[in-house]
Design a protein around this motif. Structure first.
Motif, mmCIF file in Angstrom:
data_model
loop_
_atom_site.group_PDB
_atom_site.id
_atom_site.type_symbol
_atom_site.label_atom_id
_atom_site.label_comp_id
_atom_site.label_asym_id
_atom_site.label_seq_id
_atom_site.Cartn_x
_atom_site.Cartn_y
_atom_site.Cartn_z
ATOM 1 N N GLN A 118 -51.982 104.210 38.549
ATOM 2 C CA GLN A 118 -52.937 103.717 37.556
ATOM 3 C C GLN A 118 -53.968 104.763 37.140
ATOM 4 O O GLN A 118 -54.704 104.570 36.175
ATOM 5 N N SER A 129 -58.065 98.187 48.032
ATOM 6 C CA SER A 129 -58.604 97.531 46.841
ATOM 7 C C SER A 129 -57.548 97.322 45.761
ATOM 8 O O SER A 129 -57.562 96.309 45.054
ATOM 9 N N ASP A 130 -56.591 98.250 45.648
ATOM 10 C CA ASP A 130 -55.613 98.148 44.561
ATOM 11 C C ASP A 130 -54.527 97.115 44.825
ATOM 12 O O ASP A 130 -53.885 96.634 43.893
#
Length: 298
Positions: free
Chosen positions: A248, A105-106
């Motif tokens: 993140q 997803s990232d």
């Protein structure tokens, strides 16, 4: 007899499981399929299948012939696809990708979204798995791997970027238990391990400039990066993770990097694809794109 057509027919029978399903996919009758397989066997001089009233199985010679025929058929398809698609304004087709879940997803989902803005007719199948898989056996066009030292491979390899490992815990866990100052102190802490890691049941760290394998009794073993981050965020212990996957999430009030215990080797991020003479045009487009994309999206 058209040998290429009969190779394709054989591949359909093997992949569909029986004459009836292969016939349906080719819009012919099962009797025609049976006759053509028999004729192919006669021309080859050996049996491709052991048949009974209930089932049919490839012979050992049949398995070898199928594997060779499959490669020939795939090469022809890729050659025609590459020549045809090169001249199309809107390239199409599907790209099947395998990658560690931490790149999902990232990174890859965002990369695919950006890529499809220019090539909306190219489709993707994204399989997330932390274990290396056989690309040929699983019909994968492209895989991504993180590795300290990529093992010898029959695949074509393209290095995209580098990252490294780090030790992480929640701010609350460190407040409750204190921060370890050495590997010896680390053994007194709850440590969380990635059970599906290709490196087995140990952490890859450096001591006195040498790469070593560090083990202890893991407090928790998980199988994916999302569970790992959730466990750390829930104050359950200390984990080793690639910086690329967790950057993140690091904040003073959430996850904290524990420094000074050890150094860690660099990890290469690689794109791998099967060695093929005729790479599909859509895959060439995506490979060129993803190399540039990684340079600006870390």
């Amino acid at each position: 007899m058209n040998k290429l057509k009969d190779m394709n027919l054989l591949c359909k029978v093997v992949e569909k499981g029986n004459f009836a399903q292969a016939a349906k996919s080719l819009n012919v009758t099962p009797a025609i399929v049976g006759r053509r397989i028999t004729a192919l066997e006669d021309s080859l001089g050996f049996l491709l299948f052991n048949r009974s009233t209930r089932q049919m199985q490839l012979t050992n010679a049949g398995k070898e012939y199928y594997q060779g025929a499959k490669k020939i058929i795939d090469d022809v398809i890729e050659l025609e696809d590459g020549l045809k698609t090169d001249n199309q304004v809107n390239p199409s087709g599907i790209i099947r990708i395998s990658a560690p879940d931490g790149l999902g997803s990232d990174f890859l989902v965002r990369a695919i979204k950006d890529f499809k803005q220019d090539y909306p007719n190219i489709q993707f199948s994204l399989h997330l798995d932390n274990r290396p898989i056989d690309l040929i056996e699983n019909d994968i066009d492209l895989t991504f791997r993180l590795s300290v030292g990529l093992e010898d491979s029959s695949y074509v390899v393209s290095k995209l970027t580098e990252t490294t490992f780090g030790l992480f815990a929640s701010a609350q866990y460190l407040k409750n238990h204190g921060a370890p100052k050495s590997l010896e102190e680390l053994k007194n802490h709850d440590c969380i391990h990635m059970g599906e890691s290709r490196y087995g049941d140990y952490w890859t760290i450096m001591r006195d400039g040498e790469i070593i394998n560090y083990r202890q009794d893991w407090s928790l073993i998980v199988s994916n990066s999302e569970s790992m981050i959730q466990a750390i965020s829930s104050d359950m212990g200390i984990a080793l993770m690639p910086m690329l996957f967790i950057n993140q999430h690091i904040t003073p009030n959430n996850l904290v990097q524990i420094k000074g215990i050890s150094d860690f080797p660099n990890i290469g991020v690689y794109a791998l694809f099967p060695t093929k003479n005729h790479l599909p045009y859509r895959l060439r487009l995506f490979l060129d794109f993803i190399k540039e994309w990684f340079k600006s999206n870390q």
